[in-house]
Design a protein around this motif. Structure first.
Motif, PDB file in Angstrom:
ATOM      1  N   ALA A  56     112.745  26.079 -11.626  1.00 49.46           N
ATOM      2  CA  ALA A  56     113.796  25.988 -12.652  1.00 49.46           C
ATOM      3  C   ALA A  56     115.116  26.637 -12.231  1.00 49.46           C
ATOM      4  O   ALA A  56     116.166  26.280 -12.751  1.00 49.46           O
ATOM      5  N   LEU A  57     115.051  27.604 -11.297  1.00 49.12           N
ATOM      6  CA  LEU A  57     116.279  28.308 -10.917  1.00 49.12           C
ATOM      7  C   LEU A  57     116.652  28.075  -9.453  1.00 49.12           C
ATOM      8  O   LEU A  57     117.688  28.546  -9.000  1.00 49.12           O
ATOM      9  N   GLY A  58     115.750  27.398  -8.720  1.00 46.88           N
ATOM     10  CA  GLY A  58     116.030  27.114  -7.311  1.00 46.88           C
ATOM     11  C   GLY A  58     116.016  28.357  -6.427  1.00 46.88           C
ATOM     12  O   GLY A  58     116.701  28.395  -5.408  1.00 46.88           O
ATOM     13  N   THR A  59     115.233  29.376  -6.787  1.00 53.76           N
ATOM     14  CA  THR A  59     115.233  30.627  -6.002  1.00 53.76           C
ATOM     15  C   THR A  59     114.505  30.494  -4.666  1.00 53.76           C
ATOM     16  O   THR A  59     114.682  31.334  -3.795  1.00 53.76           O
ATOM     17  N   ARG A  60     113.651  29.505  -4.529  1.00 53.55           N
ATOM     18  CA  ARG A  60     112.856  29.299  -3.309  1.00 53.55           C
ATOM     19  C   ARG A  60     111.984  30.498  -2.955  1.00 53.55           C
ATOM     20  O   ARG A  60     111.662  30.730  -1.792  1.00 53.55           O
ATOM     21  N   SER A  61     111.599  31.272  -3.943  1.00 55.89           N
ATOM     22  CA  SER A  61     110.778  32.462  -3.663  1.00 55.89           C
ATOM     23  C   SER A  61     109.292  32.116  -3.569  1.00 55.89           C
ATOM     24  O   SER A  61     108.513  32.886  -3.024  1.00 55.89           O
ATOM     25  N   TYR A  62     108.897  30.970  -4.094  1.00 52.45           N
ATOM     26  CA  TYR A  62     107.486  30.566  -4.037  1.00 52.45           C
ATOM     27  C   TYR A  62     107.175  29.866  -2.729  1.00 52.45           C
ATOM     28  O   TYR A  62     107.904  28.970  -2.295  1.00 52.45           O
ATOM     29  N   ARG A  63     106.085  30.305  -2.108  1.00 52.52           N
ATOM     30  CA  ARG A  63     105.567  29.615  -0.927  1.00 52.52           C
ATOM     31  C   ARG A  63     104.112  29.304  -1.227  1.00 52.52           C
ATOM     32  O   ARG A  63     103.318  30.215  -1.444  1.00 52.52           O
ATOM     33  N   GLY A  64     103.750  28.061  -1.231  1.00 47.09           N
ATOM     34  CA  GLY A  64     102.352  27.757  -1.518  1.00 47.09           C
ATOM     35  C   GLY A  64     102.129  26.267  -1.593  1.00 47.09           C
ATOM     36  O   GLY A  64     103.044  25.480  -1.351  1.00 47.09           O
ATOM     37  N   ASN A  65     100.920  25.916  -1.916  1.00 45.79           N
ATOM     38  CA  ASN A  65     100.536  24.517  -1.995  1.00 45.79           C
ATOM     39  C   ASN A  65      99.717  24.296  -3.267  1.00 45.79           C
ATOM     40  O   ASN A  65      98.495  24.394  -3.253  1.00 45.79           O
ATOM     41  N   PRO A  66     100.416  24.068  -4.388  1.00 42.57           N
ATOM     42  CA  PRO A  66      99.718  23.955  -5.665  1.00 42.57           C
ATOM     43  C   PRO A  66      98.615  22.893  -5.659  1.00 42.57           C
ATOM     44  O   PRO A  66      97.539  23.124  -6.204  1.00 42.57           O
ATOM     45  N   MET A  67      98.876  21.776  -4.985  1.00 41.02           N
ATOM     46  CA  MET A  67      97.856  20.714  -4.988  1.00 41.02           C
ATOM     47  C   MET A  67      96.539  21.234  -4.395  1.00 41.02           C
ATOM     48  O   MET A  67      95.468  21.082  -4.980  1.00 41.02           O
ATOM     49  N   ALA A  68      96.658  21.865  -3.231  1.00 39.67           N
ATOM     50  CA  ALA A  68      95.445  22.381  -2.565  1.00 39.67           C
ATOM     51  C   ALA A  68      94.758  23.426  -3.432  1.00 39.67           C
ATOM     52  O   ALA A  68      93.525  23.479  -3.498  1.00 39.67           O
ATOM     53  N   GLN A  69      95.543  24.233  -4.146  1.00 41.96           N
ATOM     54  CA  GLN A  69      94.961  25.310  -4.961  1.00 41.96           C
ATOM     55  C   GLN A  69      94.199  24.783  -6.168  1.00 41.96           C
ATOM     56  O   GLN A  69      93.406  25.500  -6.766  1.00 41.96           O
ATOM     57  N   HIS A  70      94.469  23.545  -6.544  1.00 42.09           N
ATOM     58  CA  HIS A  70      93.764  22.980  -7.706  1.00 42.09           C
ATOM     59  C   HIS A  70      92.496  22.228  -7.329  1.00 42.09           C
ATOM     60  O   HIS A  70      91.756  21.785  -8.196  1.00 42.09           O
ATOM     61  N   ARG A  71      92.264  22.093  -6.049  1.00 44.91           N
ATOM     62  CA  ARG A  71      91.026  21.416  -5.635  1.00 44.91           C
ATOM     63  C   ARG A  71      89.870  22.397  -5.680  1.00 44.91           C
ATOM     64  O   ARG A  71      90.050  23.596  -5.501  1.00 44.91           O
TER      65      ARG A  71
END
Ligand code: HEM
Length: 134
Positions: A56-71
């Motif tokens: 929402a703010l474009g901070t680019r602070s998140y590094r991860g792979n949400p798709m993989a984390q939901h499997r």
């Protein structure tokens, strides 16, 4: 003009995430899925605050792979509707109407793509049905 006073802040997103995941933990159907997967709730909330700040703010602070984390979790299509309903309800309490609408929309889109990626999208399912009379 009033642009600055209406700027969405990381603190607001942190408050939203905090309240949302407190509710998730005691939710009758979402709670068991999350409580089985998450040991460290403060760390999870921090991660999700960085996710939402990046979205929402474009901070680019998140590094991860949400798709993989939901499997590998026991996630069903119906969970997405419940997740989104709770997200909307919580956002409506924490944010003003304009910013609540913004995070509703982001979550709806991300939820749709996660659902699709997990093979839980209704439209995809129906294509797998045998052709009647074929
Ligand atoms: C609809 C929008 C959703 C969004 C935007 C979302 C977003 C996220 C994100 C960003 C993470 C952290 C990924 C990482 O570790 O880097 C996460 C984790 C997780 N989500 Fe979702 N999620 C959504 C829906 C759901 C639903 C419907 C469920 C099912 C109940 C679910 C269950 C989980 C669980 C259990 C984790 C923790 C995974 C782990 O640490 O092993 N999520 N989610």
């Amino acid at each position: 003009m009033s642009r600055e006073t209406t700027q969405l802040t990381e603190q607001q997103l942190s408050d939203l995430v905090d309240r949302f995941y407190d509710r998730i933990q005691v939710h009758p159907t979402l709670g068991p899925v999350f409580n089985a997967a998450v040991d460290d709730w403060p760390a999870h909330k921090q991660l999700l605050t960085s996710f939402w700040s990046s979205v929402a703010l474009g901070t680019r602070s998140y590094r991860g792979n949400p798709m993989a984390q939901h499997r590998g979790h026991d996630i069903h299509a119906g969970h997405f509707d419940e997740w989104l309903a709770l997200w909307r309800e919580t956002a409506d309490e924490v944010l003003d109407a304009e910013h609540a609408a913004l995070v509703h929309e982001y979550a709806k889109r991300i939820g749709r793509s996660l659902k699709y990626g997990l093979g839980l999208q209704e439209g995809v399912r129906s294509l797998e049905l045998p052709i009647v009379g074929g």
